[in-house]
Design an enzyme around this catalytic site. Sequence first.
Site, PDB file in Angstrom:
ATOM      1  N   ASP A  21       0.854  -1.193   0.000  1.00 41.61           N
ATOM      2  CA  ASP A  21       0.000   0.000   0.000  1.00 41.61           C
ATOM      3  C   ASP A  21       0.892   1.247   0.000  1.00 41.61           C
ATOM      4  O   ASP A  21       1.687   1.438   0.917  1.00 41.61           O
ATOM      5  CB  ASP A  21      -0.885  -0.038   1.259  1.00 41.61           C
ATOM      6  CG  ASP A  21      -1.899   1.083   1.282  1.00 41.61           C
ATOM      7  OD1 ASP A  21      -2.077   1.759   0.251  1.00 41.61           O
ATOM      8  OD2 ASP A  21      -2.491   1.290   2.357  1.00 41.61           O
ATOM      9  N   GLU A 116      -2.614   0.091  -4.342  1.00 41.15           N
ATOM     10  CA  GLU A 116      -2.689  -1.043  -3.421  1.00 41.15           C
ATOM     11  C   GLU A 116      -2.806  -2.333  -4.198  1.00 41.15           C
ATOM     12  O   GLU A 116      -3.542  -2.385  -5.182  1.00 41.15           O
ATOM     13  CB  GLU A 116      -4.000  -0.949  -2.631  1.00 41.15           C
ATOM     14  CG  GLU A 116      -3.908  -0.432  -1.246  1.00 41.15           C
ATOM     15  CD  GLU A 116      -5.285  -0.456  -0.611  1.00 41.15           C
ATOM     16  OE1 GLU A 116      -5.694  -1.524  -0.132  1.00 41.15           O
ATOM     17  OE2 GLU A 116      -5.959   0.589  -0.635  1.00 41.15           O
TER      18      GLU A 116
END
Length: 376
Positions: A21, A116
Site C-alpha cells: 500500500d 494497493e
Amino acid sequence: MDYQDTLENKTPVHRKIIHIDMDAFYASVEQRDNPALRGKPVAVGGSKERGVVAAASYEARKFGVKSAMPSVLARKRCPHLIFVKPRFEEYKKVSQQIRDIFLEYTPLVEPLSLDEAYLDVTENLKGIESANQIAKEIRQRIYDQTQLTASAGISINKFLAKVASNINKPNGQKTIHPNQIDQFLNELPIAKLHGIGKVTAQRFKDMGVFYGKDLKELSPSFLSQNFGKSGIHYYNVVRGIHNSPVNPNRIRKSIGVERTFSENIIDQEDILDKLVYLSNELENRLSAKDKEGRTLTLKIKYADFTQYTRSITLIDQYFKDKELILENAQALWHERPKKESVRLLGLSVTNFKGLEDDTQSVIQLEIPFKKEGFKY
Ligand SMILES: [Mg+2]
C-alpha cells in the site's frame, strides 16, 4: 469485498501473501513533483464549497484532515491546508511502474486500486523463500524508481496481510507469522478488523465486543442473524480463516461509494449535499480506475432498515463526470418511496464501457421508456 469463505472451510490455507500500500499516494506524488509542497499539509481534491478531500498528506493528517472529508471541514481543521487538483494521469503512470515491479516477483498480483495490491508469493519468480524479504526488496525498488514510499503487510492470507500493512505505516512493514495469528487477532481492536466500518464497530461495541477475542465468543448463527453474510465473514476472519485467492484477473463489475450517516438525515438540503459529495467521490473512483458505465444505481437505506435501489441506464452516454452523475442521482432520489429519514445513501456505476451486456442494448432499443434512458 468477497465473502466466498463459508463455514465449511475450517482449515486455514497457509500461503505467503503480501499487501502493498503506497503511503498517502496522491498527496505524496504531488509533494514529490512540487518541492514547495514538501513538509506542508496538502490535500488533493477540490477546495470549493462542495469539494471533497481525495487524499491528505501526513502533515495534514496531524490536523485531523482525512480522505473523503468535505473540503470545508478540512480547511476548518487546518486553515493553512494547501489544496491541489488531482492529476490522475500521473497517478496511473506511477501505478503502472509499481505494478511492473510486482510482476517481476509473481504473476499473482491483484490490484485493489491505483496504489494497493495483493501479491501471492508462495511460489515466486525469484525463488526467494522469505516473503518478508520480498516485501523489503519491493519497497526499496519502488522507492528507487518513484521516490515514493510504500508499506507492506505479510501473512498467510489477504485479510491478515491487509490488516498488517497498516501497522507500521508509513514506510514500514509488518509480518504476522502463522504462530502469532491467534494472539494478534485476539488483541485486535474491533474497528481495526478490515471490513468493519465505524457503524458496525459501534454496533459491536454496544454488544460488548471490543477486541477479536470478544468476537470469537459469538456464534455463527448469531453473527449471521445480526450482520447477514458479513457476519459469517467476521466469524471466519477472526479465526485467521480467509481462503479467497489472489486473483489477477478479477474483473470489476461495479464501482460505487456509499455512506452510512452517524445521524439519520431528514433535511432535503442535507440529502442534496450528500448526493453532491457521493457524485464527486464516484467521479474520483471511476477516474482512478479509468472506467465509465451506462448504468447508475442509487441505494437508500431508511431509518427503519428497509432498503431501496433504483437504476437508470443511458443509451448514448456514460456516467463518468460528476455533473451527469449528480443530475441522474437527483432524479432517482425524487422517485423514491417517501419516508421520514435516511441512514445510508449509495451510488454505483455498472455496465462498463467495453463490457456491456449485448442483450441489454437490444432491450434498450425496443423499449423507448424515456427519451434519454430507461429504468429497471
Ligand atoms: Mg495507500
